[in-house]
Design a protein around this motif. Structure first.
Motif, PDB file in Angstrom:
ATOM      1  N   THR A  89       0.626  -1.292   0.146  1.00  0.00           N
ATOM      2  CA  THR A  89       0.055  -0.194  -0.096  1.00  0.00           C
ATOM      3  C   THR A  89       0.573   1.023  -0.155  1.00  0.00           C
ATOM      4  OG1 THR A  89      -1.613  -1.482   1.287  1.00  0.00           O
ATOM      5  CG2 THR A  89      -2.181   1.349   1.270  1.00  0.00           C
ATOM      6  N   SER A  90       0.337   2.117  -1.013  1.00  0.00           N
ATOM      7  CA  SER A  90       1.106   3.053  -0.973  1.00  0.00           C
ATOM      8  C   SER A  90      -0.098   4.121  -1.537  1.00  0.00           C
ATOM      9  CB  SER A  90       2.157   3.385  -1.433  1.00  0.00           C
ATOM     10  OG  SER A  90       2.096   2.767  -3.036  1.00  0.00           O
ATOM     11  N   ILE A  91       0.183   5.932  -1.534  1.00  0.00           N
ATOM     12  CA  ILE A  91      -0.031   6.563  -1.787  1.00  0.00           C
ATOM     13  C   ILE A  91       0.399   8.808  -2.108  1.00  0.00           C
ATOM     14  CG2 ILE A  91      -1.923   8.819  -1.188  1.00  0.00           C
ATOM     15  CD1 ILE A  91      -3.519   6.905   0.927  1.00  0.00           C
ATOM     16  N   LYS A  92       0.668   8.853  -3.143  1.00  0.00           N
ATOM     17  CA  LYS A  92       1.590   9.569  -3.544  1.00  0.00           C
ATOM     18  C   LYS A  92       0.387  10.288  -4.507  1.00  0.00           C
ATOM     19  CE  LYS A  92       5.517  10.597  -6.535  1.00  0.00           C
ATOM     20  NZ  LYS A  92       6.359  10.082  -8.481  1.00  0.00           N
ATOM     21  N   VAL A  93       1.004  11.927  -3.587  1.00  0.00           N
ATOM     22  CA  VAL A  93       0.909  13.273  -4.508  1.00  0.00           C
ATOM     23  C   VAL A  93       1.634  14.085  -5.046  1.00  0.00           C
ATOM     24  CG1 VAL A  93      -1.027  15.643  -3.505  1.00  0.00           C
ATOM     25  CG2 VAL A  93      -1.182  12.891  -2.217  1.00  0.00           C
ATOM     26  N   SER A  94       0.985  14.788  -6.197  1.00  0.00           N
ATOM     27  CA  SER A  94       2.170  15.490  -7.001  1.00  0.00           C
ATOM     28  C   SER A  94       0.278  16.666  -7.703  1.00  0.00           C
ATOM     29  CB  SER A  94       2.199  14.879  -8.309  1.00  0.00           C
ATOM     30  OG  SER A  94       1.541  14.015  -9.308  1.00  0.00           O
ATOM     31  N   ILE A  95       1.326  17.546  -8.531  1.00  0.00           N
ATOM     32  CA  ILE A  95       0.380  18.705  -9.102  1.00  0.00           C
ATOM     33  C   ILE A  95       1.005  18.459 -10.260  1.00  0.00           C
ATOM     34  CG2 ILE A  95      -0.030  21.118  -9.035  1.00  0.00           C
ATOM     35  CD1 ILE A  95       0.017  21.611  -5.829  1.00  0.00           C
ATOM     36  N   GLU A  96      -0.214  18.688 -11.185  1.00  0.00           N
ATOM     37  CA  GLU A  96       0.186  18.957 -12.968  1.00  0.00           C
ATOM     38  C   GLU A  96      -0.571  20.712 -12.538  1.00  0.00           C
ATOM     39  OE1 GLU A  96       1.632  18.644 -16.470  1.00  0.00           O
ATOM     40  OE2 GLU A  96       1.815  17.182 -14.961  1.00  0.00           O
ATOM     41  N   PRO A  97       0.345  21.430 -13.644  1.00  0.00           N
ATOM     42  CA  PRO A  97      -0.002  22.204 -13.669  1.00  0.00           C
ATOM     43  C   PRO A  97      -0.955  22.448 -14.408  1.00  0.00           C
ATOM     44  CG  PRO A  97       2.527  22.294 -13.383  1.00  0.00           C
ATOM     45  CD  PRO A  97       1.937  21.043 -13.874  1.00  0.00           C
ATOM     46  N   GLY A  98      -2.244  23.667 -14.461  1.00  0.00           N
ATOM     47  CA  GLY A  98      -3.315  23.924 -15.185  1.00  0.00           C
ATOM     48  C   GLY A  98      -3.136  24.992 -16.837  1.00  0.00           C
ATOM     49  N   PRO A  99      -3.856  24.993 -17.508  1.00  0.00           N
ATOM     50  CA  PRO A  99      -4.225  25.709 -18.910  1.00  0.00           C
ATOM     51  C   PRO A  99      -2.757  27.371 -18.517  1.00  0.00           C
ATOM     52  CG  PRO A  99      -5.159  24.764 -19.562  1.00  0.00           C
ATOM     53  CD  PRO A  99      -5.195  23.957 -17.550  1.00  0.00           C
ATOM     54  N   SER A 100      -4.118  27.518 -17.654  1.00  0.00           N
ATOM     55  CA  SER A 100      -3.342  29.018 -17.055  1.00  0.00           C
ATOM     56  C   SER A 100      -2.202  28.967 -16.737  1.00  0.00           C
ATOM     57  CB  SER A 100      -4.745  29.822 -16.179  1.00  0.00           C
ATOM     58  OG  SER A 100      -4.741  28.851 -14.906  1.00  0.00           O
ATOM     59  N   ARG A 101      -1.642  28.414 -15.998  1.00  0.00           N
ATOM     60  CA  ARG A 101       0.000  28.990 -15.630  1.00  0.00           C
ATOM     61  C   ARG A 101       1.102  28.873 -16.957  1.00  0.00           C
ATOM     62  NH1 ARG A 101      -0.092  29.205  -9.983  1.00  0.00           N
ATOM     63  NH2 ARG A 101      -1.821  28.126  -9.071  1.00  0.00           N
ATOM     64  N   THR A 102       1.145  30.354 -17.275  1.00  0.00           N
ATOM     65  CA  THR A 102       1.730  30.009 -18.579  1.00  0.00           C
ATOM     66  C   THR A 102       3.205  30.741 -18.098  1.00  0.00           C
ATOM     67  OG1 THR A 102       1.527  32.214 -18.273  1.00  0.00           O
ATOM     68  CG2 THR A 102       0.268  31.290 -19.416  1.00  0.00           C
ATOM     69  N   ARG A 103       3.824  30.540 -16.827  1.00  0.00           N
ATOM     70  CA  ARG A 103       5.036  31.137 -16.651  1.00  0.00           C
ATOM     71  C   ARG A 103       5.790  29.862 -16.004  1.00  0.00           C
ATOM     72  NH1 ARG A 103       4.933  35.800 -11.958  1.00  0.00           N
ATOM     73  NH2 ARG A 103       6.927  35.027 -10.883  1.00  0.00           N
ATOM     74  N   GLU A 104       6.631  29.721 -16.377  1.00  0.00           N
ATOM     75  CA  GLU A 104       7.691  28.724 -16.814  1.00  0.00           C
ATOM     76  C   GLU A 104       7.856  28.352 -15.276  1.00  0.00           C
ATOM     77  OE1 GLU A 104       9.242  24.643 -17.868  1.00  0.00           O
ATOM     78  OE2 GLU A 104       7.621  26.932 -18.921  1.00  0.00           O
ATOM     79  N   ASP A 105       8.475  29.786 -14.303  1.00  0.00           N
ATOM     80  CA  ASP A 105       8.532  29.204 -13.509  1.00  0.00           C
ATOM     81  C   ASP A 105       7.593  28.444 -12.327  1.00  0.00           C
ATOM     82  OD1 ASP A 105       7.758  31.459 -13.813  1.00  0.00           O
ATOM     83  OD2 ASP A 105       8.237  32.469 -11.884  1.00  0.00           O
ATOM     84  N   GLU A 106       6.915  29.642 -12.727  1.00  0.00           N
ATOM     85  CA  GLU A 106       4.876  28.661 -11.641  1.00  0.00           C
ATOM     86  C   GLU A 106       4.854  27.353 -11.777  1.00  0.00           C
ATOM     87  OE1 GLU A 106       1.828  31.599 -12.527  1.00  0.00           O
ATOM     88  OE2 GLU A 106       1.971  32.238 -11.075  1.00  0.00           O
ATOM     89  N   ARG A 107       4.883  26.454 -13.218  1.00  0.00           N
ATOM     90  CA  ARG A 107       5.520  25.483 -13.872  1.00  0.00           C
ATOM     91  C   ARG A 107       5.475  24.244 -13.105  1.00  0.00           C
ATOM     92  NH1 ARG A 107       0.724  25.308 -17.918  1.00  0.00           N
ATOM     93  NH2 ARG A 107       1.998  22.626 -18.758  1.00  0.00           N
TER      94      ARG A 107
END
Length: 589
Positions: A89-107
């Motif tokens: 059993t394992s759980i992992k969390v991550s974030i995929e930037p959305g289309p509104s995130r245009t700045r590369e540093d934010e992504r």
């Protein structure tokens, strides 16, 4: 003594199916992870419905992992729940930037949110809260909603092979926590997922509210008019009074009589507030006991309960992926071909000055070749092959020589017809009909043309009147020598406008041709730089020079005295006088 238990053929088939499902789903998830989902539509299950419809409870029942229920965190953005059957059993969390995130540093910052996997589901609410902080979701930014995607990967021996996307709940009434702006944001997120033709829509409907007030079915029908990829899930059936009209209505839904869906309907009994701390096994047992009572016992077992829903969703998703796989592979191959073509257009690496000069030299050489063919009317390059995007009004704007010749012929015809301010007629039978005027007005350079004619007798009276008003020191019976210039300038008044329109049309055709050749020879980025920094300024300078030359050439039509050169003018005058005398004598006899 060790005993070896041989699995039955049914168990072997089930394990083989699960293994195949896992491989296929892992491939789809890998494609989504590397960004292919932004290029082609990938198969997926999306969970959508009104707020408080039981979406989170359905998700918890399927995954057996508790999501935050009180903080409304999960309703603020799309949550991708990846369930896989694994020994541990394992759980992992991550974030995929959305289309509104245009700045590369934010992504990059959002993608950097990858905490270590953990095995205790009790830690998930705190981790999701950290993800929310990483997304910087506040009421001042997008009304507290985000188009980023939270990815929760859950593995375990009892997990089904599923990938679901839980969408923010639809709502209609505003409050201190949820403003009016958020209504449109949530609808936009839901519709973006629904319009993916490879999405299976799980429409969550609660039995606590009238189904007419729950818009999710109407939204689904907008993007799934044939009702072939929508599965209805009814929640909270235990609040209905046994044998009531409301219970009868929801049973009709389950029988697919009320709203017919090709994938059908399913019903779940969620945890109540009193049983919110009950274990997953206790929850499933209470649900099973409920569906063994009353009229619910008559519903087929594959349409009730969480266990059958897990199997049903796994089967639906697997079949859906297999059905869409050939088309998906074709779409990916097309995208690969397009990008390989763009990559080829980029050419070799050009990190040094010499390589950059060679790159620009190759573009200029190709430009010279294509332009030379266009000027000479020898259209042999691939650039001149038929393409509907270059054809307007049955004219191919890539074939420059043909286009300029066509414009010149239209200009000559317009000068012949429209170049004189008034047409001199000798009899009223010569007046053009309305149909002839309409046909001429439809031709190039004839827009806004108004047919104006004058009889010879009327013109003679006008000229006699002007001659008397402008008499000077000329001999009696002769007109002022400046009168001819005034009459000529009046009659030639349309010349400059027609010439200017022809010149601008020719300039526009040349500009369009040059831009088309550049787009054909290089990438969009390189084309944009060359066009804006080199080509467009030169074309603008050329246009100014053309307009200045036009002003110079037409200056004599606005001032000065016309002086015919050669004998043609005198011979035409004599011939006209002879013709008038001949007609006069003919009347006497």
């Amino acid at each position: 003594m060790t005993s070896n238990t041989t699995p039955s053929p049914a168990d072997q088939a089930m394990r083989q199916l699960q293994s195949e499902q896992s491989r296929v789903l892992d491939i789809i998830d890998e494609l989504r992870t590397i960004g292919v989902g932004a290029l082609v539509e990938l198969p997926q299950l999306i969970v959508c419905g009104n707020q408080s419809s039981g979406k989170s409870s359905v998700l918890e029942a399927i995954s057996r992992v508790r999501f935050p229920a009180k903080s409304n965190v999960c309703t603020r953005f799309a949550t991708e729940v990846i369930l896989r059957r694994r020994p541990s059993t394992s759980i992992k969390v991550s974030i995929e930037p959305g289309p509104s995130r245009t700045r590369e540093d934010e992504r990059q910052r959002l993608r950097g949110f990858t905490p270590e996997a953990f095995s205790n589901g009790d830690d998930l609410p705190a981790l999701i809260e950290k993800a929310k902080e990483c997304m910087e979701i506040t009421e001042s930014v997008n009304a507290g909603f985000s188009d980023d995607v939270l990815k929760v990967e859950i593995s375990g021996p009892d997990k089904p092979e599923l990938t679901l996307v839980d969408l923010p709940g639809l709502y209609y009434s505003t409050s201190q926590d949820q403003g009016r702006k958020g209504i449109s944001i949530v609808r936009g997120i839901t519709e973006r997922y629904m319009k993916n033709t490879r999405s299976i829509i799980l429409a969550i409907i609660t039995a606590k509210a009238d189904y007419h007030l729950q818009e999710v079915l109407d939204m689904a029908r907008k993007f799934d008019p044939q009702r072939e990829r929508t599965l209805g899930i009814i929640t909270q059936p235990d609040i209905l009074e046994p044998s009531s009209e409301e219970e009868d209505t929801w049973l009709q839904f389950l029988e697919n009589d009320k709203v017919s869906l090709q994938l059908g309907w399913h019903v779940l009994r969620n945890r109540s507030f009193e049983t919110r701390d009950a274990s997953d096994d206790a929850r499933d047992e209470k649900e099973a006991a409920f569906f063994e009572q009353g009229r619910w016992a008559s519903i087929p077992r594959e349409n009730v309960g969480i266990d059958s829903l897990r199997r049903r969703l796994s089967s639906i998703l697997f079949k859906h992926i297999r059905r869409n796989l050939p088309e998906l592979i074709t779409d990916i191959q097309k995208k690969i071909e397009i990008r390989q073509s763009r990559l080829t257009t980029l050419g070799e690496a050009r990190s040094t000055l010499q390589q950059q000069r060679g790159f620009l030299l190759a573009i200029s050489t190709g430009f010279e070749k294509v332009t030379g063919q266009a000027l000479n009317g020898m259209y042999s390059d691939r650039f001149f092959e038929d393409g509907p995007e270059y054809i307007l009004m049955d004219q191919d704007y890539r074939r420059l020589r043909a286009m300029i010749r066509e414009l010149n012929e239209c200009f000559a015809e317009a000068m012949n017809i429209r170049g004189k301010r008034r047409t001199i007629i000798h009899s009223w039978n010569q007046i053009l009909s309305s149909s002839d005027i309409a046909a001429l007005s439809a031709k190039p350079y004839m827009k806004d043309w108004e047919y104006s004619c004058v009889s010879r007798e009327t013109l003679e009276l006008e000229i006699n009147s002007q001659a008397r008003r402008k008499r000077g020191i000329e001999l009696p019976g002769s007109a002022n020598q400046l009168l001819v210039g005034d009459l000529f300038r009046d009659q030639a008044r349309p010349w400059e406008d027609i010439a200017r329109e022809h010149m601008m049309n020719a300039w526009s055709v040349v500009r369009y041709f040059i831009h088309s050749v550049l787009q054909y020879l290089t990438t969009e980025h390189t084309y944009s730089l060359i066009a804006t920094s080199l080509i467009d300024p030169e074309l603008d300078t050329l246009k100014e020079s053309l307009l200045a030359k036009l002003t110079e050439l037409t200056a004599y039509t606005k001032r000065g005295h016309p002086l015919p050169v050669g004998k043609s003018f005198l011979s035409k005058i004599r011939r006209s006088r002879v013709d008038r005398q001949f007609k006069h004598w003919s009347k006497d006899y």
